[in-house]
Design a protein around this motif. Structure first.
Motif, mmCIF file in Angstrom:
data_model
loop_
_atom_site.group_PDB
_atom_site.id
_atom_site.type_symbol
_atom_site.label_atom_id
_atom_site.label_comp_id
_atom_site.label_asym_id
_atom_site.label_seq_id
_atom_site.Cartn_x
_atom_site.Cartn_y
_atom_site.Cartn_z
ATOM 1 N N GLY A 16 -7.453 15.442 0.922
ATOM 2 C CA GLY A 16 -8.146 14.312 0.286
ATOM 3 C C GLY A 16 -7.307 13.052 0.433
ATOM 4 N N LYS A 17 -7.889 12.043 1.099
ATOM 5 C CA LYS A 17 -7.138 10.820 1.412
ATOM 6 C C LYS A 17 -7.412 9.737 0.360
ATOM 7 C CE LYS A 17 -6.315 12.590 5.646
ATOM 8 N NZ LYS A 17 -6.774 12.053 6.929
ATOM 9 N N PHE A 18 -6.347 9.186 -0.179
ATOM 10 C CA PHE A 18 -6.516 8.026 -1.064
ATOM 11 C C PHE A 18 -5.325 7.108 -0.893
ATOM 12 C CE2 PHE A 18 -3.814 10.708 -3.613
ATOM 13 C CZ PHE A 18 -3.027 9.828 -4.343
ATOM 14 N N SER A 19 -5.506 5.853 -1.295
ATOM 15 C CA SER A 19 -4.388 4.921 -1.230
ATOM 16 C C SER A 19 -4.377 4.039 -2.455
ATOM 17 C CB SER A 19 -4.452 4.066 0.037
ATOM 18 O OG SER A 19 -5.569 3.215 -0.006
ATOM 19 N N ILE A 20 -3.200 3.548 -2.744
ATOM 20 C CA ILE A 20 -3.037 2.595 -3.845
ATOM 21 C C ILE A 20 -2.525 1.287 -3.248
ATOM 22 C CG2 ILE A 20 -1.954 2.135 -6.080
ATOM 23 C CD1 ILE A 20 -1.420 5.125 -6.345
ATOM 24 N N ARG A 21 -3.234 0.207 -3.516
ATOM 25 C CA ARG A 21 -2.751 -1.120 -3.146
ATOM 26 C C ARG A 21 -1.739 -1.542 -4.209
ATOM 27 N NH1 ARG A 21 -4.316 -2.809 2.033
ATOM 28 N NH2 ARG A 21 -6.024 -1.393 2.514
ATOM 29 N N LEU A 22 -0.593 -1.999 -3.765
ATOM 30 C CA LEU A 22 0.523 -2.263 -4.672
ATOM 31 C C LEU A 22 0.734 -3.756 -4.892
ATOM 32 C CD1 LEU A 22 3.101 0.229 -3.090
ATOM 33 C CD2 LEU A 22 1.490 0.663 -4.964
ATOM 34 N N VAL A 23 1.192 -4.099 -6.083
ATOM 35 C CA VAL A 23 1.584 -5.487 -6.376
ATOM 36 C C VAL A 23 2.975 -5.453 -6.999
ATOM 37 C CG1 VAL A 23 -0.794 -6.265 -6.717
ATOM 38 C CG2 VAL A 23 0.534 -5.416 -8.670
ATOM 39 N N PRO A 24 3.715 -6.573 -6.913
ATOM 40 C CA PRO A 24 5.057 -6.575 -7.498
ATOM 41 C C PRO A 24 4.997 -6.206 -8.987
ATOM 42 C CG PRO A 24 4.707 -8.541 -6.176
ATOM 43 C CD PRO A 24 3.394 -7.841 -6.285
ATOM 44 N N PRO A 25 5.916 -5.408 -9.488
ATOM 45 C CA PRO A 25 7.134 -4.926 -8.825
ATOM 46 C C PRO A 25 6.951 -3.571 -8.153
ATOM 47 C CG PRO A 25 7.212 -4.345 -11.134
ATOM 48 C CD PRO A 25 5.880 -5.018 -10.904
ATOM 49 N N ILE A 39 0.843 -1.197 0.000
ATOM 50 C CA ILE A 39 0.000 0.000 0.000
ATOM 51 C C ILE A 39 0.874 1.242 0.000
ATOM 52 C CG2 ILE A 39 -0.142 0.163 2.522
ATOM 53 C CD1 ILE A 39 -3.099 0.985 2.193
ATOM 54 N N THR A 40 0.342 2.291 -0.610
ATOM 55 C CA THR A 40 0.924 3.629 -0.410
ATOM 56 C C THR A 40 -0.237 4.591 -0.211
ATOM 57 O OG1 THR A 40 2.478 5.280 -1.237
ATOM 58 C CG2 THR A 40 1.170 4.136 -2.902
ATOM 59 N N TYR A 41 -0.177 5.351 0.883
ATOM 60 C CA TYR A 41 -1.337 6.145 1.332
ATOM 61 C C TYR A 41 -0.973 7.621 1.306
ATOM 62 C CZ TYR A 41 -5.724 6.693 4.047
ATOM 63 O OH TYR A 41 -7.005 7.006 4.468
ATOM 64 N N PHE A 42 -1.832 8.422 0.673
ATOM 65 C CA PHE A 42 -1.549 9.852 0.473
ATOM 66 C C PHE A 42 -2.680 10.744 0.985
ATOM 67 C CE2 PHE A 42 1.214 8.060 -2.785
ATOM 68 C CZ PHE A 42 2.331 8.885 -2.687
ATOM 69 N N SER A 71 -10.514 -1.564 1.719
ATOM 70 C CA SER A 71 -9.968 -1.303 0.382
ATOM 71 C C SER A 71 -8.980 -2.379 -0.048
ATOM 72 C CB SER A 71 -9.325 0.078 0.327
ATOM 73 O OG SER A 71 -8.157 0.114 1.125
ATOM 74 N N GLY A 72 -8.396 -3.116 0.896
ATOM 75 C CA GLY A 72 -7.510 -4.212 0.512
ATOM 76 C C GLY A 72 -8.304 -5.335 -0.123
ATOM 77 N N ALA A 73 -9.380 -5.716 0.520
ATOM 78 C CA ALA A 73 -10.165 -6.849 0.043
ATOM 79 C C ALA A 73 -10.998 -6.502 -1.177
ATOM 80 C CB ALA A 73 -11.063 -7.364 1.162
ATOM 81 N N PHE A 74 -11.444 -5.238 -1.288
ATOM 82 C CA PHE A 74 -12.414 -4.900 -2.325
ATOM 83 C C PHE A 74 -11.913 -3.933 -3.401
ATOM 84 C CE2 PHE A 74 -15.046 -6.701 0.989
ATOM 85 C CZ PHE A 74 -15.958 -7.450 0.267
ATOM 86 N N PRO A 86 -2.893 -3.501 -9.064
ATOM 87 C CA PRO A 86 -3.022 -2.444 -8.045
ATOM 88 C C PRO A 86 -4.451 -1.908 -8.059
ATOM 89 C CG PRO A 86 -1.944 -1.565 -9.988
ATOM 90 C CD PRO A 86 -2.144 -3.052 -10.255
ATOM 91 N N SER A 87 -4.861 -1.281 -6.964
ATOM 92 C CA SER A 87 -6.173 -0.636 -6.913
ATOM 93 C C SER A 87 -6.015 0.716 -6.239
ATOM 94 C CB SER A 87 -7.178 -1.500 -6.135
ATOM 95 O OG SER A 87 -6.808 -1.610 -4.780
ATOM 96 N N LEU A 88 -6.881 1.642 -6.618
ATOM 97 C CA LEU A 88 -6.847 2.971 -6.003
ATOM 98 C C LEU A 88 -8.223 3.263 -5.412
ATOM 99 C CD1 LEU A 88 -5.163 6.162 -7.398
ATOM 100 C CD2 LEU A 88 -7.337 6.253 -6.171
ATOM 101 N N SER A 89 -8.256 3.548 -4.119
ATOM 102 C CA SER A 89 -9.514 3.891 -3.448
ATOM 103 C C SER A 89 -9.414 5.270 -2.812
ATOM 104 C CB SER A 89 -9.840 2.862 -2.357
ATOM 105 O OG SER A 89 -10.094 1.597 -2.924
ATOM 106 N N ILE A 90 -10.514 6.017 -2.906
ATOM 107 C CA ILE A 90 -10.596 7.341 -2.289
ATOM 108 C C ILE A 90 -11.352 7.171 -0.974
ATOM 109 C CG2 ILE A 90 -11.496 9.676 -2.555
ATOM 110 C CD1 ILE A 90 -11.264 9.197 -5.625
#
Ligand SMILES: [Zn+2]
Ligand SMILES: [Zn+2]
Ligand SMILES: [Zn+2]
Ligand SMILES: [Zn+2]
Lengths: 478, 478
Positions: free
Chosen positions: A343-352, A218-221, B234-237, A317-321
């Motif tokens: 404004g808070k959002f995060s991106i779930r990360l996958v390799p690489p 994850i990376t959270y901004f 947000s991780g699961a969905f 990867p996924s991006l949620s607000i």
């Protein structure tokens, strides 16, 4: 009767006493995020330590120091290190679990007291906070040891334990403990560990056991926009100044498409598409669009294609607000122009992907898009926290052992899954010990960990305890 | 000495006693939005009634019934109707004011106790909650009456009063009272009223007296988007479902441009552009970009053109985004996908706009834009509340009288302003009585009504009291 049949029979015949032990554990309100319950978390640690000692596990309660939380300086609950067996001819398996739980109140919508394990005889469900996350799985290991002791069966592997009481509240102090134990080498509690097994996640559905070989990072901004010196009245200032919220929603609208595509150039592109062989993995998984829509509680699946949905969760990867700090967020109708919004959002990360290689793309994109707005407000893109993704080899002998055990107990081949979320300790163990880590879930997708009416199916607890024991035997037999 | 010179001299020589009376009023914590202070609001009404009676004003305390607030059933503070003079040869002026105030705590950032009127001798500022909003202006009228009584000067007009104690909390019961008094005709307290004067707004700057002839209306909406059955992780969905926040920020990004242009087709277009003559009004106003940026606390003016900024506030609609209900709004980093979000925004309206003719444009635009998103979530556009704009003729004799009084007291021609916000009672008086309503501000733009360190300049209180008196004489002389 062969030894393993005696073992599984013991688990079956002692189910009621195992459920009774689980009800003792559930009754202790070990909520790690609530300062008022910290004594209960510590009591839970002592209870678990006592149970381990009854089974002749050598333990050490590690004082992790204090933390400041909710304005108070609190003692951290102890980590429990444990050791059972030191036969150099046996493999050594390290087991992780957490004895703290999420908050729960009857008034949140529970149908029974969350801290009284409540058995629904009709469905076989065991309701209670911590039943599935993570007291049930921890006690599964104790069931295995008890059965072997009572039957005077030799445990097929050496066991090491690492139990913590802060998992639901940031695992304070745990990474440091693990790294320092590893650094002690032969003198550390993790000396000689051959593999790790963590039972703290869930089957992908309600039908099929699973083995989990990946977790997203994850990376959270926070997109922070400022301009006015104080909150302004929209009557007096509307259409006279650049409003931070106007800029913020424009930036947030440029992050992700409704179909999940991340609009930050280069982010999706870092992840190679699946090859034929990988695609088959998703096709093989026992899963349907109805499963995701049942879990989400709405007919809102991002695709009608099962493989696309699974890959959206597991390998993209996924991006949620998540929301906005500093804006009006109450019920009602306040006519405010907020001066400072984040404004808070995060991106779930996958390799690489890692925070290190993704963050510069995020920051430069947002700065470029903000420049296009021609706003006199100020932008600051704030990185709040992050963690790397983890993927391991599901063909490793650790996974093969678990697969064989599942075939024996459940008579099916497991789903091979990657979780969309993260269990940070997985990466800590993998990187610091350099051994394979297996995620071996006990509960089902609908257990409701972190939610109201958390439950563990009786069959998952009992068959799951058998699975943990047979897994150890399969590890020994590899 | 001419009578009017005696009047202004009396105001000057009795300034200290007027300030003392203001300090008595400020000391009563008449916060109408705080249930714990309701007794103080009622005490303030009784205090004001007593002061009016001392000046031989005939009064009636009107019981407006009860309200339910903060879980309690509370007595509403009384409206005060007043009458002084019934000479059929004189004009009759109705005066409105409110004796309740906004909340204030020293810990909010006040430099002195908000409920102790604190005189800064160096600057001549009188600090205290209610000093400018609206206790100072109300007492200005009392100063005028006292001066005339003491000097045995005949009041040049008949006076009627309508004071309320709920203005800062929705003016509960006031509209009904006004309409019922008007309906009583000859038997009502407002019988024979020729014009209305309200002193409850502010100069546009800190230098120049103003007369206000317009107020914007408002229409307030929540864009409600739902989809999941409960908040999701947000991780699961993430990347498996349509997320309500993704849809919401896209819709909110389509409401207004950074330059203030409203993107909802037809809304801006309803308002005709200013003609040459109207443009001159804005050019004539004593105002600069520095004024707006000083007031906003940041260099964020929407234009470098003074007339554009003034028209943005006074004669164009504006759209502001206030915030989101249901999303994550705290400090920190929660990885939630909110299940149900409501994006709040409002449009300030100007003639010929009304909620009735603007709302259909808003709703159909948002529905059309939502359809373009191809989302499986559900949209509901919720209208929360609204009110019509008000503009009157600034060349009416009521305004001419006030202009002459300003010229006499301040030796300048007033700014003619329209306020960006609304004072709903203005429209109620204008529509129910069918007479001209004048907004005659006493305080300055930087008084900080509703904010910390609210103040009224001593000169605004004293010269303002003279202005109110001379205004009545000019009304009589028309
Ligand atoms: Zn857990
Ligand atoms: Zn958990
Ligand atoms: Zn006011
Ligand atoms: Zn006010």
């Amino acid at each position: 009767m062969p030894a393993l049949d005696k073992f599984t029979e013991y688990i079956d015949t002692h189910a009621e006493s195992f459920i009774k032990r689980l009800s003792e554990a559930v009754a202790i309100k070990s909520i790690s995020s609530d300062a008022r319950r910290r004594e209960d978390v510590i009591a839970m640690g002592n209870w678990l330590d006592g149970e381990l000692k009854k089974l002749d596990v050598e333990t050490k309660l590690v004082d992790l120091g204090t933390q400041v939380m909710q304005g108070q300086t609190l003692q951290l609950p102890p980590a429990i290190l444990g050791r059972l067996g030191s036969d150099p001819k046996k493999k050594t398996v390290l087991i992780y679990g957490h004895y703290d739980v999420q908050p729960a109140l009857l008034s949140d919508g529970w149908n029974s007291d969350p801290f009284t394990l409540t058995v629904d005889e009709a469905t076989g469900r065991l309701y209670g906070r911590g039943s599935t996350d993570d007291k049930g799985p921890i006690l599964g290991w104790l069931n295995v040891i008890e059965a072997h002791r009572s039957l005077k069966l030799d445990l097929p592997v050496n066991l090491r334990f690492c139990f913590e009481g802060m998992e639901e509240n940031g695992s304070e102090g745990l990474d440091e403990l693990i790294q320092s134990e590893v650094a002690k080498g032969q003198d550390g509690w993790f000396n000689g560990v051959d593999c790790v097994c963590i039972s703290d996640n869930y089957w992908l559905n309600t039908r099929q056991p699973a083995l989990t070989y990946g977790l997203r990072g994850i990376t959270y901004f926070s997109i922070n926009i400022t301009g006015p010196g104080q909150d302004l009245h929209s009557g007096a200032f509307g259409r006279t100044v650049h409003e931070p919220m106007t800029d913020l929603v424009k930036l947030m609208s440029k992050l992700v498409d409704h179909d999940g595509k991340i609009l930050i150039p280069g982010v999706d592109e870092m992840v190679p598409p699946p090859d034929e062989e990988e695609l088959k993995l998703y096709t093989a998984i026992d899963y349907s669009i109805a499963d995701i829509e049942h879990a989400a509680g709405g007919k809102i699946a991002i695709s009608s294609n099962k493989e696309a949905v699974l890959m959206g969760r597991m390998r993209y990867p996924s991006l949620s607000i998540h929301g906005i700090e500093g804006a009006f967020s109450e019920v009602g109708a306040k006519t405010v122009i907020p001066a400072k919004v984040g404004g808070k959002f995060s991106i779930r990360l996958v390799p690489p992907q890692t925070p290190e290689n993704v963050n510069p793309l995020v920051i430069s994109y947002l700065e470029a898009e903000f420049a296009k707005l021609n706003s006199k407000n100020k932008l600051q893109v704030e990185y709040i926290h992050g963690g790397k993704p983890w993927v391991t080899n599901p063909k490793h002998w650790n996974f093969e052992a678990a697969k064989k055990a599942i075939q024996t107990v459940f008579n099916v081949t497991p789903d091979y899954t990657r979780e969309g979320g993260s269990i940070p300790v997985t990466l800590t163990f993998a990187e610091s010990l350099g051994v394979n880590v297996l995620l071996l879930p006990m509960g089902r997708a609908d257990d409701g960990a972190h939610s109201t009416n958390e439950k563990l199916d009786r069959s998952n607890f009992i068959e799951g305890s058998k699975l943990l024991g047979l897994y150890l035997h399969e590890v020994a037999a590899i």
